[in-house]
Design a protein around this motif. Sequence first.
Motif, PDB file in Angstrom:
ATOM      1  N   LEU A   1      15.003  -0.813 -31.938  1.00 43.47           N
ATOM      2  CA  LEU A   1      14.223  -1.207 -30.773  1.00 43.47           C
ATOM      3  C   LEU A   1      15.038  -1.091 -29.488  1.00 43.47           C
ATOM      4  CD1 LEU A   1      12.495  -4.441 -32.146  1.00 43.47           C
ATOM      5  CD2 LEU A   1      11.433  -2.217 -31.804  1.00 43.47           C
ATOM      6  N   SER A   2      16.283  -1.511 -29.543  1.00 42.85           N
ATOM      7  CA  SER A   2      17.086  -1.575 -28.331  1.00 42.85           C
ATOM      8  C   SER A   2      17.906  -0.321 -28.069  1.00 42.85           C
ATOM      9  CB  SER A   2      18.040  -2.781 -28.398  1.00 42.85           C
ATOM     10  OG  SER A   2      18.934  -2.664 -29.497  1.00 42.85           O
ATOM     11  N   ALA A   3      18.059   0.558 -29.072  1.00 42.73           N
ATOM     12  CA  ALA A   3      18.917   1.738 -28.877  1.00 42.73           C
ATOM     13  C   ALA A   3      18.370   3.018 -29.481  1.00 42.73           C
ATOM     14  CB  ALA A   3      20.306   1.458 -29.467  1.00 42.73           C
ATOM     15  N   GLY A   4      17.240   2.962 -30.198  1.00 39.86           N
ATOM     16  CA  GLY A   4      16.704   4.125 -30.882  1.00 39.86           C
ATOM     17  C   GLY A   4      15.868   5.032 -30.003  1.00 39.86           C
ATOM     18  N   PRO A   5      15.289   6.115 -30.572  1.00 41.11           N
ATOM     19  CA  PRO A   5      14.618   7.154 -29.785  1.00 41.11           C
ATOM     20  C   PRO A   5      13.165   6.874 -29.428  1.00 41.11           C
ATOM     21  CG  PRO A   5      14.681   7.806 -32.077  1.00 41.11           C
ATOM     22  CD  PRO A   5      15.427   6.507 -31.993  1.00 41.11           C
ATOM     23  N   GLN A   6      12.574   5.785 -29.934  1.00 34.30           N
ATOM     24  CA  GLN A   6      11.184   5.478 -29.617  1.00 34.30           C
ATOM     25  C   GLN A   6      11.091   4.388 -28.561  1.00 34.30           C
ATOM     26  OE1 GLN A   6       9.940   4.557 -33.745  1.00 34.30           O
ATOM     27  NE2 GLN A   6       8.408   6.164 -33.487  1.00 34.30           N
ATOM     28  N   THR A   7      10.053   4.483 -27.733  1.00 33.22           N
ATOM     29  CA  THR A   7       9.785   3.396 -26.798  1.00 33.22           C
ATOM     30  C   THR A   7       9.263   2.190 -27.582  1.00 33.22           C
ATOM     31  OG1 THR A   7       7.487   4.051 -26.435  1.00 33.22           O
ATOM     32  CG2 THR A   7       9.169   5.032 -24.983  1.00 33.22           C
ATOM     33  N   LEU A   8       9.276   1.043 -26.941  1.00 33.14           N
ATOM     34  CA  LEU A   8       8.743  -0.163 -27.581  1.00 33.14           C
ATOM     35  C   LEU A   8       7.283   0.035 -27.928  1.00 33.14           C
ATOM     36  CD1 LEU A   8       9.538  -3.165 -28.272  1.00 33.14           C
ATOM     37  CD2 LEU A   8       8.465  -3.767 -26.093  1.00 33.14           C
ATOM     38  N   GLN A   9       6.532   0.656 -27.038  1.00 30.51           N
ATOM     39  CA  GLN A   9       5.108   0.907 -27.269  1.00 30.51           C
ATOM     40  C   GLN A   9       4.903   1.744 -28.520  1.00 30.51           C
ATOM     41  OE1 GLN A   9       3.012   2.690 -23.978  1.00 30.51           O
ATOM     42  NE2 GLN A   9       1.584   3.740 -25.325  1.00 30.51           N
ATOM     43  N   GLU A  10       5.676   2.811 -28.661  1.00 35.44           N
ATOM     44  CA  GLU A  10       5.502   3.688 -29.796  1.00 35.44           C
ATOM     45  C   GLU A  10       5.971   3.032 -31.090  1.00 35.44           C
ATOM     46  OE1 GLU A  10       6.317   8.352 -30.982  1.00 35.44           O
ATOM     47  OE2 GLU A  10       7.532   7.399 -29.430  1.00 35.44           O
TER      48      GLU A  10
ATOM     49  N   VAL B   1      12.943   8.998 -26.284  1.00 36.56           N
ATOM     50  CA  VAL B   1      13.836   8.365 -25.312  1.00 36.56           C
ATOM     51  C   VAL B   1      15.223   8.989 -25.462  1.00 36.56           C
ATOM     52  CG1 VAL B   1      14.949   6.214 -24.611  1.00 36.56           C
ATOM     53  CG2 VAL B   1      12.554   6.198 -25.357  1.00 36.56           C
ATOM     54  N   ARG B   2      15.760   9.429 -24.364  1.00 40.48           N
ATOM     55  CA  ARG B   2      17.127   9.962 -24.366  1.00 40.48           C
ATOM     56  C   ARG B   2      18.077   9.033 -23.623  1.00 40.48           C
ATOM     57  NH1 ARG B   2      15.979  11.967 -28.233  1.00 40.48           N
ATOM     58  NH2 ARG B   2      15.363  14.123 -28.636  1.00 40.48           N
ATOM     59  N   ARG B   3      17.526   8.339 -22.605  1.00 44.69           N
ATOM     60  CA  ARG B   3      18.325   7.361 -21.862  1.00 44.69           C
ATOM     61  C   ARG B   3      17.492   6.091 -21.673  1.00 44.69           C
ATOM     62  NH1 ARG B   3      22.989   9.010 -19.717  1.00 44.69           N
ATOM     63  NH2 ARG B   3      22.995   7.256 -18.267  1.00 44.69           N
ATOM     64  N   ARG B   4      18.094   4.980 -21.986  1.00 46.53           N
ATOM     65  CA  ARG B   4      17.398   3.689 -21.879  1.00 46.53           C
ATOM     66  C   ARG B   4      18.306   2.721 -21.127  1.00 46.53           C
ATOM     67  NH1 ARG B   4      16.728   3.003 -26.715  1.00 46.53           N
ATOM     68  NH2 ARG B   4      14.462   3.178 -27.032  1.00 46.53           N
ATOM     69  N   HIS B   5      17.667   1.814 -20.430  1.00 43.74           N
ATOM     70  CA  HIS B   5      18.400   0.718 -19.785  1.00 43.74           C
ATOM     71  C   HIS B   5      17.791  -0.590 -20.262  1.00 43.74           C
ATOM     72  CE1 HIS B   5      21.202  -0.407 -16.402  1.00 43.74           C
ATOM     73  NE2 HIS B   5      20.661  -1.586 -16.723  1.00 43.74           N
ATOM     74  N   VAL B   6      18.603  -1.407 -20.916  1.00 42.59           N
ATOM     75  CA  VAL B   6      18.169  -2.722 -21.403  1.00 42.59           C
ATOM     76  C   VAL B   6      18.656  -3.787 -20.427  1.00 42.59           C
ATOM     77  CG1 VAL B   6      18.500  -4.465 -23.203  1.00 42.59           C
ATOM     78  CG2 VAL B   6      18.104  -2.081 -23.839  1.00 42.59           C
ATOM     79  N   LEU B   7      17.772  -4.706 -20.091  1.00 37.82           N
ATOM     80  CA  LEU B   7      18.134  -5.906 -19.346  1.00 37.82           C
ATOM     81  C   LEU B   7      17.922  -7.085 -20.291  1.00 37.82           C
ATOM     82  CD1 LEU B   7      16.397  -5.125 -15.930  1.00 37.82           C
ATOM     83  CD2 LEU B   7      18.828  -4.908 -16.472  1.00 37.82           C
ATOM     84  N   TYR B   8      19.022  -7.678 -20.736  1.00 32.30           N
ATOM     85  CA  TYR B   8      18.948  -8.713 -21.779  1.00 32.30           C
ATOM     86  C   TYR B   8      19.173 -10.098 -21.187  1.00 32.30           C
ATOM     87  CZ  TYR B   8      20.061 -11.604 -25.768  1.00 32.30           C
ATOM     88  OH  TYR B   8      20.069 -12.629 -26.683  1.00 32.30           O
ATOM     89  N   LEU B   9      18.305 -11.028 -21.574  1.00 33.94           N
ATOM     90  CA  LEU B   9      18.397 -12.425 -21.159  1.00 33.94           C
ATOM     91  C   LEU B   9      18.580 -13.299 -22.392  1.00 33.94           C
ATOM     92  CD1 LEU B   9      15.588 -12.075 -18.576  1.00 33.94           C
ATOM     93  CD2 LEU B   9      17.751 -13.162 -17.999  1.00 33.94           C
ATOM     94  N   SER B  10      19.733 -13.927 -22.493  1.00 35.89           N
ATOM     95  CA  SER B  10      20.015 -14.795 -23.638  1.00 35.89           C
ATOM     96  C   SER B  10      19.278 -16.115 -23.486  1.00 35.89           C
ATOM     97  CB  SER B  10      21.516 -15.060 -23.736  1.00 35.89           C
ATOM     98  OG  SER B  10      21.953 -15.850 -22.646  1.00 35.89           O
ATOM     99  N   GLY B  11      19.276 -16.886 -24.553  1.00 37.03           N
ATOM    100  CA  GLY B  11      18.704 -18.219 -24.497  1.00 37.03           C
ATOM    101  C   GLY B  11      19.633 -19.187 -23.792  1.00 37.03           C
ATOM    102  N   PHE B  12      19.354 -20.460 -23.916  1.00 37.58           N
ATOM    103  CA  PHE B  12      20.163 -21.498 -23.271  1.00 37.58           C
ATOM    104  C   PHE B  12      21.465 -21.627 -24.055  1.00 37.58           C
ATOM    105  CE2 PHE B  12      21.433 -25.860 -22.259  1.00 37.58           C
ATOM    106  CZ  PHE B  12      21.276 -25.871 -20.886  1.00 37.58           C
ATOM    107  N   ASP B  13      22.444 -20.851 -23.645  1.00 34.48           N
ATOM    108  CA  ASP B  13      23.682 -20.733 -24.404  1.00 34.48           C
ATOM    109  C   ASP B  13      24.854 -20.620 -23.432  1.00 34.48           C
ATOM    110  OD1 ASP B  13      25.728 -20.156 -26.173  1.00 34.48           O
ATOM    111  OD2 ASP B  13      24.630 -18.616 -27.260  1.00 34.48           O
ATOM    112  N   PRO B  14      25.838 -21.513 -23.539  1.00 33.09           N
ATOM    113  CA  PRO B  14      26.996 -21.424 -22.639  1.00 33.09           C
ATOM    114  C   PRO B  14      27.896 -20.237 -22.944  1.00 33.09           C
ATOM    115  CG  PRO B  14      27.357 -23.145 -24.275  1.00 33.09           C
ATOM    116  CD  PRO B  14      25.938 -22.663 -24.455  1.00 33.09           C
ATOM    117  N   GLN B  15      27.699 -19.609 -24.103  1.00 34.95           N
ATOM    118  CA  GLN B  15      28.491 -18.430 -24.440  1.00 34.95           C
ATOM    119  C   GLN B  15      27.982 -17.241 -23.628  1.00 34.95           C
ATOM    120  OE1 GLN B  15      29.725 -18.636 -28.958  1.00 34.95           O
ATOM    121  NE2 GLN B  15      27.550 -19.048 -28.771  1.00 34.95           N
ATOM    122  N   GLY B  16      28.904 -16.515 -23.060  1.00 33.26           N
ATOM    123  CA  GLY B  16      28.541 -15.439 -22.162  1.00 33.26           C
ATOM    124  C   GLY B  16      28.520 -14.076 -22.812  1.00 33.26           C
ATOM    125  N   PRO B  17      28.706 -13.011 -22.021  1.00 31.85           N
ATOM    126  CA  PRO B  17      28.584 -11.642 -22.532  1.00 31.85           C
ATOM    127  C   PRO B  17      29.609 -11.272 -23.593  1.00 31.85           C
ATOM    128  CG  PRO B  17      29.391 -11.677 -20.259  1.00 31.85           C
ATOM    129  CD  PRO B  17      28.924 -13.056 -20.565  1.00 31.85           C
TER     130      PRO B  17
END
Length: 417
Positions: A386-395, A18-34
């Motif tokens: 997992l979220s920023a390294g060179p391997q896909t989640l599958q690998e 992986v050279r470029r990744r896009h993460v879409l993150y969903l937090s839990g029930f938390d009023p604290q934002g980004p």
Amino acid sequence: MDADAPQPQHDGARQRPVRRRHVLYLSGFDPQGPAHYHALYAAEAAQQARASGYLVSVGKRYRLGTNAAWDVHWTSSGESVETCYEFLRWDDIVRAHWPRGQGRLLRVTLATTARLIWNGSLWRIWQTSWPAFLALAMPAALVASGGAVLVGLITLFSASVIGAVGGWGAITALALAWPLAHLASVAQRKVQMAWLMRSASVVIQQARGRMPALELRLDAFAQRLLDVCRMTSVDEVLVIGHSSGAMLAASVVARALRRDPSLAHTSSKLSMLTLGECIPLLSYQPEAHGFRDELAVLRSHLGLNWVDVTAPPDGCCFALVDPTEVVEDGLPESQRRPGGPKRVSPRFAQCFSPETYVKVRRDKYRCHFQYLMAVERPGTYDFFLLSAGPQTLQEKFAHQPPVLRFDDFRCFGGPRR
């Protein structure tokens, strides 16, 4: 734990890094934002980089449409990865459904627990995972016990005034009230019971179709996922859902798959990672027909690369439970089909020194967020790889066998189907 696990869902053939990744993150029930989650990610990534020997640079937070994002640059041994970490915002909806004041919170606690008992879902939760049952049942039990003690104190005080009962009765009642109050205080600090009951209350409203703003937001997230998957410059699109965010992640991916089933093809760039999931809290609600349909969509797409990570010491999740199993309710054994996520444990006990692990395990709130934090001994679980390294989640998980059956927390033979 029964971890006899046969072949993993996907083979371990080396993929293009992986050279470029896009993460879409969903937090839990938390009023604290980004802002909170950006600061957490930056601090924990720096700590993990020191322990693991790689370099991680986390950029400033910026707006990305209606969401927030930050860029992550990962480097090690000549490999580098650029990740856009997009925070899908629903914290405004959380704040709108965050009752304040002890009186309102007590009413929410008692009403939510009563609903869970009345519709049978709390009983099924007990059959599935007794730690999750305790986390949900304890707040109302403590409130009820505290109320009983208070009534007893008033009765004893009134009786002592008229001489029917001596002062020793009131002293005894006070002696019983103190440890109960102390237990409630400890439980609140360690398990964050107030947060749990607020979250459970909204889950019930969601199941009953009373969260239209959230449904519209999930549709928008699904469209955003489709748009990102169409970016030719991205090697992996990783949807991450933590805690209650795992429920939302399941809905988002299922709605995207309905619009474009090819997203679940084995060659697709889409991956989904759920952490500390509590999906059965929603899927066990009798009215949650739409959500169970979405779980059925996920279960039917065997090519979907979905990894579910839960830790048995985390009492706020449904540890190593198949979150899609509910869709086969009522089916005879011969008609049940394989499916669902690859379930694995982060093995937190191997990630820390014995002294540190004792602290992590005792603090249930910390344990529930440990999935997003640095560990002392890298190798078993590393959120930043997992979220920023060179391997896909599958690998990354290809050679880790899945847990097929975990019965340690089941009661009465597990939920009946």
